[in-house]
Design a protein around this motif. Structure first.
Motif, PDB file in Angstrom:
ATOM      1  N   ASN A 109       0.838  -1.204   0.000  1.00  0.00           N
ATOM      2  CA  ASN A 109       0.000   0.000   0.000  1.00  0.00           C
ATOM      3  C   ASN A 109       0.871   1.252   0.000  1.00  0.00           C
ATOM      4  O   ASN A 109       0.909   2.010   0.970  1.00  0.00           O
ATOM      5  CB  ASN A 109      -0.936  -0.020   1.215  1.00  0.00           C
ATOM      6  CG  ASN A 109      -2.089   0.948   1.048  1.00  0.00           C
ATOM      7  OD1 ASN A 109      -2.515   1.231  -0.068  1.00  0.00           O
ATOM      8  ND2 ASN A 109      -2.601   1.462   2.152  1.00  0.00           N
ATOM      9  N   ILE A 110       1.589   1.451  -1.105  1.00  0.00           N
ATOM     10  CA  ILE A 110       2.509   2.575  -1.216  1.00  0.00           C
ATOM     11  C   ILE A 110       2.211   3.354  -2.495  1.00  0.00           C
ATOM     12  O   ILE A 110       1.517   2.874  -3.385  1.00  0.00           O
ATOM     13  CB  ILE A 110       3.977   2.112  -1.216  1.00  0.00           C
ATOM     14  CG1 ILE A 110       4.235   1.111  -2.356  1.00  0.00           C
ATOM     15  CG2 ILE A 110       4.339   1.485   0.136  1.00  0.00           C
ATOM     16  CD1 ILE A 110       5.679   0.655  -2.455  1.00  0.00           C
ATOM     17  N   SER A 111       2.752   4.567  -2.563  1.00  0.00           N
ATOM     18  CA  SER A 111       2.533   5.407  -3.740  1.00  0.00           C
ATOM     19  C   SER A 111       3.857   5.644  -4.450  1.00  0.00           C
ATOM     20  O   SER A 111       4.881   5.068  -4.106  1.00  0.00           O
ATOM     21  CB  SER A 111       1.892   6.735  -3.313  1.00  0.00           C
ATOM     22  OG  SER A 111       2.709   7.387  -2.372  1.00  0.00           O
ATOM     23  N   GLY A 112       3.822   6.516  -5.467  1.00  0.00           N
ATOM     24  CA  GLY A 112       5.029   6.832  -6.209  1.00  0.00           C
ATOM     25  C   GLY A 112       5.204   5.979  -7.444  1.00  0.00           C
ATOM     26  O   GLY A 112       4.320   5.219  -7.844  1.00  0.00           O
ATOM     27  N   LEU A 113       6.373   6.084  -8.045  1.00  0.00           N
ATOM     28  CA  LEU A 113       6.735   5.319  -9.234  1.00  0.00           C
ATOM     29  C   LEU A 113       7.496   4.072  -8.787  1.00  0.00           C
ATOM     30  O   LEU A 113       8.522   4.173  -8.119  1.00  0.00           O
ATOM     31  CB  LEU A 113       7.604   6.172 -10.163  1.00  0.00           C
ATOM     32  CG  LEU A 113       8.080   5.528 -11.460  1.00  0.00           C
ATOM     33  CD1 LEU A 113       6.905   5.311 -12.406  1.00  0.00           C
ATOM     34  CD2 LEU A 113       9.144   6.388 -12.126  1.00  0.00           C
ATOM     35  N   ILE A 114       6.989   2.911  -9.144  1.00  0.00           N
ATOM     36  CA  ILE A 114       7.580   1.645  -8.724  1.00  0.00           C
ATOM     37  C   ILE A 114       8.206   0.959  -9.927  1.00  0.00           C
ATOM     38  O   ILE A 114       7.566   0.787 -10.960  1.00  0.00           O
ATOM     39  CB  ILE A 114       6.519   0.694  -8.119  1.00  0.00           C
ATOM     40  CG1 ILE A 114       5.677   1.416  -7.051  1.00  0.00           C
ATOM     41  CG2 ILE A 114       7.187  -0.543  -7.561  1.00  0.00           C
ATOM     42  CD1 ILE A 114       6.453   1.917  -5.868  1.00  0.00           C
ATOM     43  N   GLU A 167      -3.648   1.921  -5.605  1.00  0.00           N
ATOM     44  CA  GLU A 167      -4.104   2.677  -6.770  1.00  0.00           C
ATOM     45  C   GLU A 167      -3.285   3.947  -6.962  1.00  0.00           C
ATOM     46  O   GLU A 167      -3.263   4.531  -8.050  1.00  0.00           O
ATOM     47  CB  GLU A 167      -5.582   3.075  -6.621  1.00  0.00           C
ATOM     48  CG  GLU A 167      -6.546   1.920  -6.488  1.00  0.00           C
ATOM     49  CD  GLU A 167      -6.805   1.548  -5.043  1.00  0.00           C
ATOM     50  OE1 GLU A 167      -5.899   1.761  -4.202  1.00  0.00           O
ATOM     51  OE2 GLU A 167      -7.909   1.048  -4.736  1.00  0.00           O
ATOM     52  N   ARG A 168      -2.609   4.384  -5.899  1.00  0.00           N
ATOM     53  CA  ARG A 168      -1.913   5.671  -5.923  1.00  0.00           C
ATOM     54  C   ARG A 168      -0.529   5.604  -6.550  1.00  0.00           C
ATOM     55  O   ARG A 168       0.136   6.623  -6.691  1.00  0.00           O
ATOM     56  CB  ARG A 168      -1.785   6.201  -4.482  1.00  0.00           C
ATOM     57  CG  ARG A 168      -3.122   6.479  -3.803  1.00  0.00           C
ATOM     58  CD  ARG A 168      -2.928   6.775  -2.316  1.00  0.00           C
ATOM     59  NE  ARG A 168      -2.506   5.585  -1.583  1.00  0.00           N
ATOM     60  CZ  ARG A 168      -1.395   5.493  -0.867  1.00  0.00           C
ATOM     61  NH1 ARG A 168      -0.558   6.510  -0.815  1.00  0.00           N
ATOM     62  NH2 ARG A 168      -1.102   4.382  -0.215  1.00  0.00           N
ATOM     63  N   CYS A 169      -0.095   4.398  -6.920  1.00  0.00           N
ATOM     64  CA  CYS A 169       1.250   4.284  -7.471  1.00  0.00           C
ATOM     65  C   CYS A 169       1.204   4.120  -8.992  1.00  0.00           C
ATOM     66  O   CYS A 169       0.148   3.929  -9.586  1.00  0.00           O
ATOM     67  CB  CYS A 169       1.985   3.104  -6.832  1.00  0.00           C
ATOM     68  SG  CYS A 169       1.441   1.493  -7.426  1.00  0.00           S
ATOM     69  N   VAL A 170       2.368   4.193  -9.600  1.00  0.00           N
ATOM     70  CA  VAL A 170       2.528   3.932 -11.026  1.00  0.00           C
ATOM     71  C   VAL A 170       3.517   2.782 -11.156  1.00  0.00           C
ATOM     72  O   VAL A 170       4.643   2.854 -10.631  1.00  0.00           O
ATOM     73  CB  VAL A 170       3.064   5.162 -11.782  1.00  0.00           C
ATOM     74  CG1 VAL A 170       3.327   4.823 -13.246  1.00  0.00           C
ATOM     75  CG2 VAL A 170       2.088   6.326 -11.666  1.00  0.00           C
ATOM     76  N   LEU A 171       3.110   1.709 -11.813  1.00  0.00           N
ATOM     77  CA  LEU A 171       3.986   0.552 -12.009  1.00  0.00           C
ATOM     78  C   LEU A 171       4.712   0.713 -13.338  1.00  0.00           C
ATOM     79  O   LEU A 171       4.087   0.792 -14.393  1.00  0.00           O
ATOM     80  CB  LEU A 171       3.173  -0.747 -11.993  1.00  0.00           C
ATOM     81  CG  LEU A 171       2.388  -1.029 -10.708  1.00  0.00           C
ATOM     82  CD1 LEU A 171       1.629  -2.355 -10.835  1.00  0.00           C
ATOM     83  CD2 LEU A 171       3.311  -1.056  -9.500  1.00  0.00           C
ATOM     84  N   ASP A 172       6.023   0.783 -13.271  1.00  0.00           N
ATOM     85  CA  ASP A 172       6.817   1.071 -14.468  1.00  0.00           C
ATOM     86  C   ASP A 172       7.977   0.083 -14.553  1.00  0.00           C
ATOM     87  O   ASP A 172       8.702  -0.117 -13.585  1.00  0.00           O
ATOM     88  CB  ASP A 172       7.353   2.502 -14.410  1.00  0.00           C
ATOM     89  CG  ASP A 172       8.127   2.883 -15.655  1.00  0.00           C
ATOM     90  OD1 ASP A 172       7.598   2.674 -16.762  1.00  0.00           O
ATOM     91  OD2 ASP A 172       9.269   3.362 -15.517  1.00  0.00           O
ATOM     92  N   GLU A 173       8.136  -0.527 -15.704  1.00  0.00           N
ATOM     93  CA  GLU A 173       9.236  -1.460 -15.923  1.00  0.00           C
ATOM     94  C   GLU A 173       9.263  -2.559 -14.866  1.00  0.00           C
ATOM     95  O   GLU A 173      10.279  -2.813 -14.217  1.00  0.00           O
ATOM     96  CB  GLU A 173      10.576  -0.715 -15.949  1.00  0.00           C
ATOM     97  CG  GLU A 173      10.681   0.291 -17.071  1.00  0.00           C
ATOM     98  CD  GLU A 173      12.043   0.984 -17.099  1.00  0.00           C
ATOM     99  OE1 GLU A 173      12.925   0.576 -16.299  1.00  0.00           O
ATOM    100  OE2 GLU A 173      12.223   1.905 -17.883  1.00  0.00           O
TER     101      GLU A 173
END
Length: 252
Positions: A109-114, A167-173
């Motif tokens: 349950n974390i935010s930011g770019l992951i 929902e608050r995060c962005v999953l990238d790569e």
């Protein structure tokens, strides 16, 4: 929140004609009652917990709630257990014993770019264009949970790792999903479950589900000593798990 077994309905006298509830209906009603009585419901409209120390628990609750709400649309047989402590090194967020297999959930349950790859020991969380912190590869983490379950239940079952981000995060790569692994954000969980479950055949009978559930149930009753030892182990190996400062983007 501790999930207990579904209490059996009292036997009905032979002379009364009633409609018997199915195993799935009994489970659905029981888990819905847990949702309704949980204090986190008050904060659902924010989709975030005001107290940052409860972010992890709140994320687990939301994942649990998504599963129960999804199940209401189907007549599948299943059981849910939450917070299983296997020894001092393994704490599993949620196990869903479903007629199609055993689904093991890890909630982030974390935010930011992951971002992170399959074989890296650490993934990265970036917030506001700055590196905030590293997190242990959740694939490795949940694979460890599944291996712990296999030592108890055996290898003759289908196990699926499901890693659920906020929902608050962005999953990238991040790695792609596989037959035995799903990585998703919570707002896509229902669609991912639908896609996965409907593609699988039923493998477990009600009796098997019940037996597996009963075998795992004692692990949800961990003592405070075991919980503290697990927390100490995590803090020593990965940093202070209680110092969760992921509140930069909170509305309060």
């Amino acid at each position: 929140m501790k999930l207990l077994g579904v209490k059996s309905f009292q036997s009905i006298p032979q002379n009364k004609s009633v409609k018997t509830k199915s195993y799935a209906q009994e489970n659905q009603e029981y888990y819905e009652s847990i949702i309704k009585s949980n204090s986190f419901n008050f904060n659902d409209r924010f989709n975030i917990c005001p107290n940052k120390s409860d972010l992890g628990d709140y994320g687990e609750f939301l994942t649990f709630k998504e599963i129960v709400r999804w199940s209401s649309n189907y007549s599948y047989n299943y059981k849910i257990l939450r917070n299983l402590n296997i020894g001092t090194h393994c704490e599993i967020d949620l196990v869903w014993i479903h007629e199609t297999g055993i689904y093991v959930f890890e909630s982030k349950n974390i935010s930011g770019l992951i971002c992170g790859n399959e074989n890296s020991n650490q993934w990265h969380q970036t917030l506001n264009n700055r590196l905030k912190k590293q997190l242990y590869n959740p694939i490795f983490q949940n694979n460890g949970h599944i291996n712990a379950l296999k030592r108890i239940l055996g290898n003759n079952y289908f196990y699926c790792s499901i890693i659920v981000f906020s929902e608050r995060c962005v999953l990238d790569e991040i790695p792609s999903n596989t037959h035995s692994r799903i990585i998703t954000k919570r707002n896509y969980l229902k669609s991912k479950l639908t896609e996965k479950i409907t593609s699988e055949q039923s493998k477990l009978s009600i009796a098997q589900i019940e037996a597996l559930y009963r075998k795992l149930l004692p692990y949800t009753y961990a003592s405070q000593d075991i919980k503290q030892k697990h927390s100490d182990y995590i803090n020593k190996k990965y940093g202070n798990k209680d110092n969760n400062d992921d509140d930069v983007d909170l509305p309060f």
